[in-house]
Design an enzyme around this catalytic site. Structure first.
Site, PDB file in Angstrom:
ATOM      1  CG  HIS A   8      -1.670  -1.247   1.453  1.00 40.71           C
ATOM      2  ND1 HIS A   8      -2.886  -1.533   0.880  1.00 40.71           N
ATOM      3  CD2 HIS A   8      -1.322  -2.344   2.187  1.00 40.71           C
ATOM      4  CE1 HIS A   8      -3.267  -2.740   1.268  1.00 40.71           C
ATOM      5  NE2 HIS A   8      -2.335  -3.256   2.055  1.00 40.71           N
ATOM      6  CD  GLU A  16       9.026  12.035 -15.765  1.00 35.44           C
ATOM      7  OE1 GLU A  16       8.145  12.656 -15.188  1.00 35.44           O
ATOM      8  OE2 GLU A  16       9.999  12.594 -16.314  1.00 35.44           O
TER       9      GLU A  16
END
Ligand code: ARG
Length: 457
Positions: A154, A288
């Site tokens: 998480h 990216e």
């Protein structure tokens, strides 16, 4: 000249022609198209459908066309598609005998053969590229097997692990990507040529011969299927998507690892770019883009699936739309694998920051619960006690490593001196020796298994 003008009295409308033509993009597979034609005319000669001399003339002229396109003397323009271009050029060079090339063949089985050859070439390159990447990741993992870092769930610190363990996780993913491509190759490497337009041919062709000539493992068994099957293309695009997904995941992590807040990774200058306004910036553009390019390949897969949905047998012109997504996916994945492997070889990790982060977020709480459980307290109860200890640490600005034994003992009489060592990240790591764990000797074993699998490729 059109390959089909005989029954027409009017020329194709200009816009319709532009819309119909595929040469602007299928010229990319001229090599495969010519290779296929050389195999086809050689087979025609061998079977006596054309003479051996004619076959030789055609093959020699086709080889010359290939060389001329390769070295820029001949440019594929001014025809409907690459098949028409090659055939028109052939006829212009050798005359009427060139018109025999298309005997016992249709563009439908021809194009299906071309894209299989194109994909096979791409797959072979990519299996090699993946192998190199997995090797680079494994070598880096070995180097970083003592670098502690937090494992997250998480996106919250969960348990201490090592960078070696982490990199090996990705090495396993890319290994599976290579294995998937090897499996996909089996279904790609089947020859459809000889299926004709749809219902095969009346000529006594030898498909097995052509298959062998072109390095195919076998021939398609049903001509309707042979010309209309694009399962192999969907399968390849799915494999490519999966590899791009893996690249997008690791590069997403590298993007935020490179930020000041994490400081886990030092971006190599050769793989970063700056800002036109902010002089201090060093941006992870390559990572990216590796994350973003996944979108293209997912789109390629979606295009192909959507084109094929509901298509009746056999060939339909919709299928001309198969090429651009395939070419794009092959190109994108190859380029991405090359740049990412180069990045992996150049990147350095900030071991100090990673080690320091490994104990944060009370990430050794599981060790504390395990300690009590090993002393006989049922795990669920040990979990509850440890939760209370974590709360105490939060309320009092302490950590599991800074508590004294006496403080631990207030929560359970089962604690003794051993707990102080048990909650150290390095011990938490060293004790995870179960298969799949992050202990140094287990990482050695995982490396061995991985490299062994890699050697089979
Ligand atoms: N350019 C076409 C394609 O890529 C070649 C096959 C044409 N076949 C036909 N029946 N019109 O699909």
């Amino acid at each position: 000249m059109k390959l089909w003008s005989g029954r027409f009295t009017a020329e194709l409308n200009d816009i319709a022609e532009q819309f119909n033509d595929s040469l602007p993009f299928d010229r990319l597979m001229y090599r495969q198209d010519i290779r296929g034609s050389i195999a086809h005319c050689t087979m025609l000669g061998k079977c006596g459908i054309i003479t051996e001399d004619e076959a030789k003339t055609l093959a020699a002229a086709l080889k010359a066309i290939l060389a001329d396109i390769d070295n820029g003397k001949l440019e594929p323009v001014g025809a409907e598609d690459i098949h028409s271009f090659v055939e028109n050029t052939l006829v212009s060079r050798v005359g009427d005998v060139g018109k025999k090339l298309h005997t016992a063949r249709s563009r439908n089985d021809q194009v299906a053969t071309d894209i299989r050859l194109y994909l096979r070439d791409g797959i072979d390159e990519q299996i090699g590229l993946l192998k190199t990447l997995v090797t680079a990741l494994a070598d880096k993992a070995e180097k970083e097997k003592a670098t502690a870092m937090p494992a997250y769930t998480h996106m919250q610190k969960a348990q201490p692990t090592t960078l070696g363990h982490y990199l090996l996780a990705y090495a396993n993913m890319f290994l599976r990507d290579a294995q998937r491509l090897i499996d996909c190759r089996k279904r790609v490497n089947v020859l459809p040529l000889g299926s004709g337009a749809c219902a095969s041919t009346t000529f006594p062709i030898d498909r097995e011969y052509t298959a062998k000539f072109l390095g195919f493992d076998g021939v398609t068994q049903n001509s309707l299927d042979g010309v209309s099957d694009r399962d192999f293309a969907v399968e390849y695009l799915s494999c490519a998507t999966q590899a791009m997904l893996h690249l997008s995941r690791i590069n997403e992590e590298f993007v935020y690892w490179s930020g000041e807040e994490f400081g886990f990774l030092i971006l190599p200058d050769e793989f970063s770019t700056g800002s036109s306004i902010m002089p201090q910036k060093k941006n992870p553009d390559v990572n990216e883009l590796l994350r973003g390019k996944c979108g293209r390949v997912v789109g390629d897969l979606m295009s192909m699936i959507t084109v094929m949905k509901g298509l009746p047998l056999a060939y339909n012109k919709d299928m001309q739309e198969d090429k651009e997504p395939l070419f794009d996916a092959v190109n994108t994945l190859s380029l991405s694998l090359k740049v990412f492997t180069a990045f992996m070889n150049a990147v350095e990790f900030n071991r100090q920051n990673m080690n320091a982060a490994s104990a944060g977020g009370h990430s050794c709480a599981t060790e504390c619960a395990d300690y009590l459980a090993a002393k006989g307290l049922p795990f669920r109860a040990a979990h509850e006690v440890t939760g209370k200890i974590v709360l105490y640490c939060i309320d009092n600005g302490k950590t599991l490593q800074s508590l004294t034994v006496d403080e631990y003992k207030k929560f359970s009489p089962l604690f003794d001196d051993g707990i102080l060592k048990a909650v150290l990240p390095k011990n938490a790591i060293a004790r995870r020796k179960a298969i799949g764990g992050c202990a140094s000797e287990e990482i050695d074993r995982q490396l061995k298994v991985l490299r062994n699998e890699l050697n089979k490729i």
